[in-house]
Design a protein around this motif. Structure first.
Motif, PDB file in Angstrom:
ATOM      1  N   ALA A  87       0.837  -1.205   0.000  1.00  0.00           N
ATOM      2  CA  ALA A  87       0.000   0.000   0.000  1.00  0.00           C
ATOM      3  C   ALA A  87       0.873   1.257   0.000  1.00  0.00           C
ATOM      4  O   ALA A  87       0.601   2.227  -0.723  1.00  0.00           O
ATOM      5  CB  ALA A  87      -0.918  -0.001   1.229  1.00  0.00           C
ATOM      6  N   GLU A  88       1.942   1.256   0.798  1.00  0.00           N
ATOM      7  CA  GLU A  88       2.844   2.408   0.852  1.00  0.00           C
ATOM      8  C   GLU A  88       3.545   2.621  -0.484  1.00  0.00           C
ATOM      9  O   GLU A  88       3.710   3.753  -0.941  1.00  0.00           O
ATOM     10  CB  GLU A  88       3.882   2.208   1.954  1.00  0.00           C
ATOM     11  CG  GLU A  88       3.318   2.313   3.360  1.00  0.00           C
ATOM     12  CD  GLU A  88       4.328   1.924   4.423  1.00  0.00           C
ATOM     13  OE1 GLU A  88       4.166   2.356   5.574  1.00  0.00           O
ATOM     14  OE2 GLU A  88       5.278   1.170   4.085  1.00  0.00           O
ATOM     15  N   ARG A 111       4.279   5.603  -5.457  1.00  0.00           N
ATOM     16  CA  ARG A 111       4.362   5.616  -6.921  1.00  0.00           C
ATOM     17  C   ARG A 111       3.353   6.594  -7.519  1.00  0.00           C
ATOM     18  O   ARG A 111       3.637   7.280  -8.510  1.00  0.00           O
ATOM     19  CB  ARG A 111       4.123   4.206  -7.459  1.00  0.00           C
ATOM     20  CG  ARG A 111       5.285   3.257  -7.202  1.00  0.00           C
ATOM     21  CD  ARG A 111       4.995   1.877  -7.716  1.00  0.00           C
ATOM     22  NE  ARG A 111       4.838   1.866  -9.167  1.00  0.00           N
ATOM     23  CZ  ARG A 111       4.509   0.797  -9.879  1.00  0.00           C
ATOM     24  NH1 ARG A 111       4.284  -0.347  -9.270  1.00  0.00           N
ATOM     25  NH2 ARG A 111       4.400   0.858 -11.185  1.00  0.00           N
ATOM     26  N   GLN A 112       2.183   6.669  -6.923  1.00  0.00           N
ATOM     27  CA  GLN A 112       1.174   7.621  -7.411  1.00  0.00           C
ATOM     28  C   GLN A 112       1.655   9.059  -7.228  1.00  0.00           C
ATOM     29  O   GLN A 112       1.473   9.904  -8.115  1.00  0.00           O
ATOM     30  CB  GLN A 112      -0.152   7.407  -6.667  1.00  0.00           C
ATOM     31  CG  GLN A 112      -0.866   6.117  -7.062  1.00  0.00           C
ATOM     32  CD  GLN A 112      -2.108   5.878  -6.226  1.00  0.00           C
ATOM     33  OE1 GLN A 112      -2.510   6.738  -5.443  1.00  0.00           O
ATOM     34  NE2 GLN A 112      -2.733   4.705  -6.383  1.00  0.00           N
ATOM     35  N   LYS A 113       2.298   9.335  -6.094  1.00  0.00           N
ATOM     36  CA  LYS A 113       2.828  10.677  -5.862  1.00  0.00           C
ATOM     37  C   LYS A 113       3.947  11.004  -6.855  1.00  0.00           C
ATOM     38  O   LYS A 113       4.003  12.115  -7.401  1.00  0.00           O
ATOM     39  CB  LYS A 113       3.363  10.794  -4.428  1.00  0.00           C
ATOM     40  CG  LYS A 113       2.278  10.865  -3.375  1.00  0.00           C
ATOM     41  CD  LYS A 113       2.884  11.030  -1.986  1.00  0.00           C
ATOM     42  CE  LYS A 113       1.790  11.117  -0.927  1.00  0.00           C
ATOM     43  NZ  LYS A 113       2.374  11.261   0.438  1.00  0.00           N
ATOM     44  N   GLU A 114       4.836  10.032  -7.075  1.00  0.00           N
ATOM     45  CA  GLU A 114       5.918  10.249  -8.033  1.00  0.00           C
ATOM     46  C   GLU A 114       5.364  10.476  -9.432  1.00  0.00           C
ATOM     47  O   GLU A 114       5.852  11.338 -10.177  1.00  0.00           O
ATOM     48  CB  GLU A 114       6.871   9.042  -8.039  1.00  0.00           C
ATOM     49  CG  GLU A 114       7.730   8.927  -6.794  1.00  0.00           C
ATOM     50  CD  GLU A 114       8.633   7.707  -6.864  1.00  0.00           C
ATOM     51  OE1 GLU A 114       8.494   6.907  -7.820  1.00  0.00           O
ATOM     52  OE2 GLU A 114       9.477   7.557  -5.958  1.00  0.00           O
ATOM     53  N   PHE A 115       4.320   9.712  -9.792  1.00  0.00           N
ATOM     54  CA  PHE A 115       3.701   9.838 -11.109  1.00  0.00           C
ATOM     55  C   PHE A 115       3.089  11.234 -11.281  1.00  0.00           C
ATOM     56  O   PHE A 115       3.269  11.887 -12.316  1.00  0.00           O
ATOM     57  CB  PHE A 115       2.622   8.758 -11.291  1.00  0.00           C
ATOM     58  CG  PHE A 115       1.992   8.739 -12.651  1.00  0.00           C
ATOM     59  CD1 PHE A 115       2.645   8.148 -13.725  1.00  0.00           C
ATOM     60  CD2 PHE A 115       0.747   9.328 -12.878  1.00  0.00           C
ATOM     61  CE1 PHE A 115       2.072   8.123 -14.990  1.00  0.00           C
ATOM     62  CE2 PHE A 115       0.177   9.322 -14.133  1.00  0.00           C
ATOM     63  CZ  PHE A 115       0.834   8.709 -15.196  1.00  0.00           C
ATOM     64  N   ALA A 116       2.441  11.691 -10.225  1.00  0.00           N
ATOM     65  CA  ALA A 116       1.819  13.019 -10.281  1.00  0.00           C
ATOM     66  C   ALA A 116       2.888  14.109 -10.367  1.00  0.00           C
ATOM     67  O   ALA A 116       2.737  15.096 -11.120  1.00  0.00           O
ATOM     68  CB  ALA A 116       0.946  13.233  -9.055  1.00  0.00           C
ATOM     69  N   THR A 117       3.975  13.950  -9.615  1.00  0.00           N
ATOM     70  CA  THR A 117       5.064  14.938  -9.633  1.00  0.00           C
ATOM     71  C   THR A 117       5.700  15.019 -11.010  1.00  0.00           C
ATOM     72  O   THR A 117       5.950  16.112 -11.538  1.00  0.00           O
ATOM     73  CB  THR A 117       6.124  14.574  -8.584  1.00  0.00           C
ATOM     74  OG1 THR A 117       5.516  14.540  -7.296  1.00  0.00           O
ATOM     75  CG2 THR A 117       7.260  15.588  -8.574  1.00  0.00           C
ATOM     76  N   LEU A 137       4.475  10.208 -20.911  1.00  0.00           N
ATOM     77  CA  LEU A 137       5.922  10.251 -20.655  1.00  0.00           C
ATOM     78  C   LEU A 137       6.255   9.655 -19.285  1.00  0.00           C
ATOM     79  O   LEU A 137       7.191   8.855 -19.142  1.00  0.00           O
ATOM     80  CB  LEU A 137       6.428  11.692 -20.728  1.00  0.00           C
ATOM     81  CG  LEU A 137       6.454  12.344 -22.120  1.00  0.00           C
ATOM     82  CD1 LEU A 137       6.755  13.829 -22.003  1.00  0.00           C
ATOM     83  CD2 LEU A 137       7.506  11.660 -23.000  1.00  0.00           C
ATOM     84  N   ALA A 138       5.484  10.029 -18.276  1.00  0.00           N
ATOM     85  CA  ALA A 138       5.734   9.535 -16.919  1.00  0.00           C
ATOM     86  C   ALA A 138       5.529   8.027 -16.833  1.00  0.00           C
ATOM     87  O   ALA A 138       6.303   7.321 -16.181  1.00  0.00           O
ATOM     88  CB  ALA A 138       4.828  10.249 -15.931  1.00  0.00           C
TER      89      ALA A 138
END
Length: 545
Positions: free
Chosen positions: A346-347, A352-358, A377-378
């Motif tokens: 879960a963590e 990964r979702q945060k990195e993808f959004a960034t 691209l991401a």
């Protein structure tokens, strides 16, 4: 009153002392000769050259005074004229030594006491030398002994011909020994000290467990099975990694033994210490997964440059992977030599979702594209603008939804963004007064130069005089306003540039070459020999600060 011993008694005393102290009889006789020599000098005068010899077979004592044959006598205690010498020995010549026999020395009580001290001291030194020679080559062995006494938590062990000491920090926690108990321990050091040779023993040393397994498992003793790594939390838990040179022999099964008899013998000696036996592997990922047993691992991500690994486990396996007070992951880290970070599924998903959004936001702003293109691209693994700018055009065009024209436009925008950013950083660098020479050092970018300027590192000499910690930052212990001790992070000039200590050290050394502090050849020779050329002050790492 005079004290004397006849020849037979003299030899009997020397024999008894030599046997009792396990030293050469000749050493004891030499100590007696020195004691008699001192007594003779006390009687005839300290300025005389007197030598005492004891015949090791008969025990007969010879006391002689040596006189040097000279042309003109200046000191009649040590010199004799040529004429007088030739009267004793017609063949005597200038430079010869004439031995003059003196009467045997009779010891007064005071002289006898002094002689005893000389003999005891010499015999003690000989005994210490014998102990050091006997045990210095036995480092790495397991030795048996009997507890002689306890001193401030440490245990002094009678080894028969010497004494060893198990210090309190080398004992297994909650382990107690009484006088007379038998003890097994590992010899990990033998040192010469002022009070004599010190034999240091340990029961908490990782190699103690290795040697115990070698005694219990014939395959280890014979070299068929090898223990490649060991990690111990003495008295609580341990992990060992084993590998077999014979494919037909299971290394784990051989160490466990029939019904666990082999491993249980070691566990009993280590006061119930739990031992995890795992198969060793050349593949770091496989080895790390094995080391974290009994926890199950879903995913492993290695960072070989930082020698760090990220391990993802199912949510319900987190506590098992970490272990009580972090014991399982700590031992696995010690065993493998990798720094292990544990994440739940879960963590990891959230991160990964945060990195993808960034990354999506980065591409949208820097390349001026819509969210869909940025997400493409991401999702394809592009993390930075440089990845888009310098990737092969065909690879970029192969992304689903892109064509060659789109790829070309994206690369053009990426290059323009990098150039604009570099110009901005270069302008900032100039405003801060950072010399062009700093930017010419290999590995220093315009963004780095600007950051160096913000930390008052503005000249080539400033950079050359830095330590690695000045660039990467460090942690130090200090007292807060409430008086409590706390760790404070001191930021480095290049802390945000993802540099390793080796990278930072290389920049400093190249700055020193450019500044003329050292020759480039010296740096190349050190690199060829595999030596590090540490920057000043680098000996204190972050973990030791």
């Amino acid at each position: 009153m005079a004290i004397a011993a006849n020849r037979t008694e003299l030899l009997q005393i020397a024999d008894a002392v030599a046997r009792d102290k396990s030293i050469d009889k000749q050493v004891v006789l030499a100590a007696m000769e020195e004691a008699m020599q001192r007594a003779a000098k006390a009687r005839y005068g300290a300025e005389n050259e007197i030598k005492v010899e004891i015949d090791p077979k008969t025990g007969e004592t010879h006391v002689s005074r040596y006189l040097h044959v000279v042309e003109q006598v200046e000191n009649d205690k040590t010199e004799i004229s040529l004429a007088e010498a030739q009267g004793r020995n017609p063949s005597a010549m200038i430079g010869d030594i004439i031995a003059e026999t003196l009467p045997p020395v009779e010891f007064t009580r005071i002289a006898a006491q002094g002689a005893k001290q000389v003999i005891v001291q010499n015999v003690r030194e000989a005994e210490r030398a014998r102990q050091h020679e006997e045990y210095k080559d036995r480092i790495g062995e397991i030795i048996h002994g009997i507890v002689k006494r306890s001193e401030f938590g440490s245990v002094v062990v009678d080894l028969g011909r010497a004494e060893g000491v198990v210090r309190r920090d080398e004992m297994i926690p909650r382990e107690n020994f009484r006088t007379g108990d038998r003890i097994r321990a590992y010899i990990y050091d033998v040192r010469k000290e002022a009070r004599g040779p010190q034999i240091f023993l340990s029961r908490s040393h990782p190699q103690f467990m290795v040697r115990l397994f070698a005694q219990e498992v014939p395959e280890i003793y014979d070299g068929i099975i090898e223990i490649r790594a060991v990690a111990r939390d003495p008295g609580s838990r341990a992990k060992i990694a084993v590998i077999s040179k014979d494919s037909s022999i299971d290394p784990v099964g051989a160490c466990v033994g029939m019904r666990g008899v082999r491993v249980q013998a070691v566990v009993q000696e280590l006061q119930g210490e739990r031992i995890d036996i795992i198969p060793w592997s050349n593949e770091p990922a496989t080895f790390i997964v094995n080391a974290l047993a009994p926890a199950e691992v879903s995913k492993v991500v290695l960072d070989e440059d930082a020698h760090r690994v990220e391990v993802v486990v199912p949510d319900e396996q987190l506590s098992l992977a970490i272990g009580r007070r972090g014991q399982n992951v700590r031992l696995a880290s010690q065993l493998t030599g990798w720094q292990i970070d544990i994440l739940t599924e879960a963590e990891e998903s959230e991160r990964r979702q945060k990195e993808f959004a960034t990354r999506t936001n980065l591409f949208m702003e820097a390349l001026d594209v819509d969210e869909t293109v940025a997400q493409l691209l991401a999702s394809e693994g592009f993390a930075e603008i440089e990845d888009v700018a310098y990737v092969d055009l065909n690879e970029l065009a192969s992304v689903e939804g892109f064509d060659e024209e789109t790829a070309q436009e994206l690369q053009t925008r990426a290059v323009e963004h990098i150039e604009a950013r570099n110009k901005e950083m270069d302008d900032k660098r100039r405003e801060l007064g950072v010399e062009d020479a700093v930017l010419e050092v290999e590995g220093v970018t315009t963004a780095m130069a600007a950051s160096l300027g913000e930390h008052e590192i503005k000249t080539l000499e400033d950079l050359a005089g830095c330590a690695t910690d000045d660039l990467l930052g460090y942690s130090e212990t200090s007292k807060g306003a409430d008086g409590k001790t706390e760790r404070v992070r001191v930021p480095g000039a290049l802390e945000g540039f993802d540099l390793t200590p080796d990278d930072a050290n290389a920049i400093i050394m190249k700055a020193r070459v450019k500044a003329g502090w050292i020759e480039a050849e010296e740096l190349e020779e050190a690199a060829e020999e595999g030596e590090d050329a540490p920057a000043d002050g680098e000996d204190v790492s972050e973990g030791e600060a």
